[in-house]
Design a protein around this motif. Structure first.
Motif: not given
Length: 286
Positions: A44-46, A96-101, A106-110
């Motif tokens: 996912i990070t990649q 950005f969506s993959l970063y949320i994944v 955790n939207l608060w953390r995002v």
């Protein structure tokens, strides 16, 4: 019904079809890599990195359409500018969506991460700007906004600069590709500046001058980054541009890419002179 692969007359457009195919190729490669487990230990990070890379690449390619049209006089190039810009937005949104994944939804953390980390904030501002440009890219919005549309779309180059800065900041020590993107952006800015000052982009000497300035500017950008943002001696990086022992530095790639239009114009001019010289019809008209 109007389809994205048709031109304004409703006919199939080969150049638009090619742009649409090119837009999906990176996504197919990323998805295939994920399915085949070849994206590394943190897929996912990649995927986040790769979608971000393609977002800035397509963004810069979309900006290159206008100068390339001015250089080549190929008017049909303008047909793919919107496709390329929307493709850049799509990859940025996926980035950005993959970063949320990756943050386990955790939207608060995002939100807190974006607020606390300046490079994430810069990236998010760039995404918002791209979204505004994408939403207002339709013919209906152009008519509705009038002069305000031009004012809004003047943000294109500042947003590209923010995107490149975000690329630098998240790349940390290895900023090779970020430097390359910065060099290409500088080249596009030089094209824009030359055109605004009535320099002919069909002049070989103008294009050669832009290529040299862009290459030198790319080396200086790389030097400045290492001088200001890292502990790596910047002079070592600067002198590495004169060595080809390990890799070709970004300034040389920028120089080669920027010289390509000059070479094309030179060959075309020489061909036209030769064809005019030996063309009996041209000779008769003279």
């Amino acid at each position: 019904m109007k389809f994205p692969w048709n031109d304004r007359a409703g006919q199939l457009s080969a150049v638009k079809i090619a742009a649409l195919v090119a837009a999906f190729i990176p996504l197919i490669l990323i998805v295939t890599g994920y399915k085949a487990n070849i994206l590394g230990p943190r897929p996912i990070t990649q995927a986040i990195h790769e979608t971000g890379d393609w977002a800035i690449r397509f963004f810069l390619i979309s900006l290159a359409v206008t100068p390339l049209r001015n250089i080549t006089r190929w008017s049909k190039l303008v047909l793919i500018r919107r496709i390329l810009g929307l493709t850049a937005l799509a990859y940025a949104a996926l980035h950005f969506s993959l970063y949320i994944v990756d943050q386990n939804f955790n939207l608060w953390r995002v939100v807190s991460e974006i607020w606390l980390r300046i490079y994430l904030l810069i990236g998010f501002i760039t995404l918002l700007g791209l979204t505004a440009l994408g939403v207002t890219s339709t013919d209906a919005m152009i008519r509705r906004m009038g002069k305000n549309w031009n004012r809004l779309h003047r943000l294109t180059y500042p947003l590209a600069a923010l995107g490149v800065l975000h690329f630098f900041m998240q790349s940390k020590a290895d900023v090779t590709e970020a430097t390359l993107m910065a060099g290409f952006l500088l080249t596009l800015l030089l094209y824009r500046s030359a055109h605004a000052r009535d320099f002919k982009l069909t002049s070989v000497w103008t294009l050669i001058g832009i290529a040299i300035l862009a290459a030198l500017g790319t080396a200086l950008i790389e030097y400045a980054w290492f001088a200001l943002a890292t502990r790596i001696p910047p002079t070592r990086v600067l002198f590495a541009n004169l060595s080809f022992s390990y890799s070709i530095r970004p300034m040389w790639w920028v120089l080669g890419a920027a010289l390509a239009p000059a070479l094309w114009i030179g060959i075309k001019s020489a061909t036209n002179r030769e064809s005019g010289k030996f063309n009996p019809v041209s000779a008769k008209q003279r």
